[in-house]
Design a protein around this motif. Structure first.
Motif: not given
Length: 316
Positions: A252-254, A296-300, A246-249, A263-266
């Protein structure tokens, strides 16, 4: 399983407090030093560091972190400083009483937690904020969504793996009768079964529902309900099967598409790092063919990236 890496030879909480104070001094905060300490300490160690900091410097470490850090790294680190129960209480309180009401965030936290986790953070919620969790739910939620949340936070549920097959089949038939079989939906039955049954029982009900009626309970919920009520039911159902999946999903959406939902990622990374991030990482790679660390590396970027990746743990 936790992904927080603790050094094999730890410095004392007192030495950590001193090093943090030094990181704050001078022109600009040494954020890298702050992250290097706090991202590699568990909840007990972080609490001891806070005590030592207060004893030595007569100051509040959380307040100092808030004043020295900024942006997303500040939000993540300040949230990390709490223990898991206080963290959940803080997220839900902010979601239900902040400048922007975020019912989805509150719903996610409530409906993805085990009964014992809910009881712990309910107690912290009252102690920390001087109000009952139920009162805030009553004030901000509405309709069947409100009824489900109130039932979910107040009803004791079994946490073991044993299920009663007769009861499972009875519940599957009751849900079919309350939803797909009739014109209009009997929401009371959905609320009753979803808020009172154990995770193992609900997962078995889903399997029985499919065997008997040839449809998944997830599809039935999507067809028969809507809005925040639907979101709450689906969260409960998916976490009954596999919280990691569930949390992986959600992660991914975030990070999908243009822009990142920080906010969701954190919220997910900080709250799950000490609980089941190892399983989330595994499910993420299985589902999306990409390591969570890489996503995470590519999005932050910068210190924010460094802190989140420290909590996510090493890539394999």
């Amino acid at each position: 399983m936790s992904t927080v890496t603790i050094p094999p030879v730890l410095t004392s909480p007192r030495d950590d407090a001193v090093q943090l104070y030094r990181a704050f001094k001078g022109f600009g905060c040494d954020t890298a030093a702050v992250i290097n300490i706090l991202a590699h300490r568990d909840a007990t160690q972080r609490a001891l560091i806070q005590q030592e900091y207060r004893t030595i410097y007569s100051g509040d470490l959380d307040k100092r972190l808030s004043s020295e850090l900024s942006g997303n790294v500040k939000r993540a680190v300040v949230l990390w400083m709490h223990d898991p129960a206080a963290r959940d209480a803080t997220i839900v309180r902010q979601a239900l009483s902040g400048n922007i009401i975020d019912l989805q965030a509150a719903t996610e936290v409530i409906c993805s937690r085990t009964p014992s986790q809910i009881q712990q953070f309910r107690q912290v919620y009252f102690a920390k904020f001087g109000t009952y969790l139920e009162h805030d739910i009553e004030f901000q939620a509405s309709g069947d969504h409100k009824k489900l949340l109130l039932a979910y936070v107040t009803t004791p549920r079994y946490e073991g793996l044993e299920v009663d097959k007769v009861m499972v089949e009875k519940d599957a038939k009751a849900l079919f009768k309350a939803g797909e079989k009739r014109l209009g939906t009997d929401e009371k039955t959905f609320i009753h079964i979803f808020s009172e049954r154990s995770r193992a029982h609900l997962a078995a009900v889903d399997s029985a529902y499919h065997d008997i009626f040839g449809n998944t309970l997830k599809k039935a919920v999507k067809k028969e309900t809507s809005g925040q009520f639907e979101y709450a039911l689906l969260t409960i159902l998916q976490c009954a099967h596999h919280p990691g999946k569930y949390f992986a999903k959600v992660l991914h959406k975030a990070m999908k598409g243009l822009g990142t939902d920080d906010t969701t990622l954190i919220r997910i990374i900080v709250t799950r790092a000490e609980i089941d991030m190892q399983y989330i990482k595994s499910e993420y790679q299985k589902k999306h063919g990409k390591r969570l660390n890489d996503a995470v590396h590519s999005e932050t970027s910068g210190h924010y990236r460094a802190f989140l990746l420290s909590l996510v743990g090493p890539a394999y």
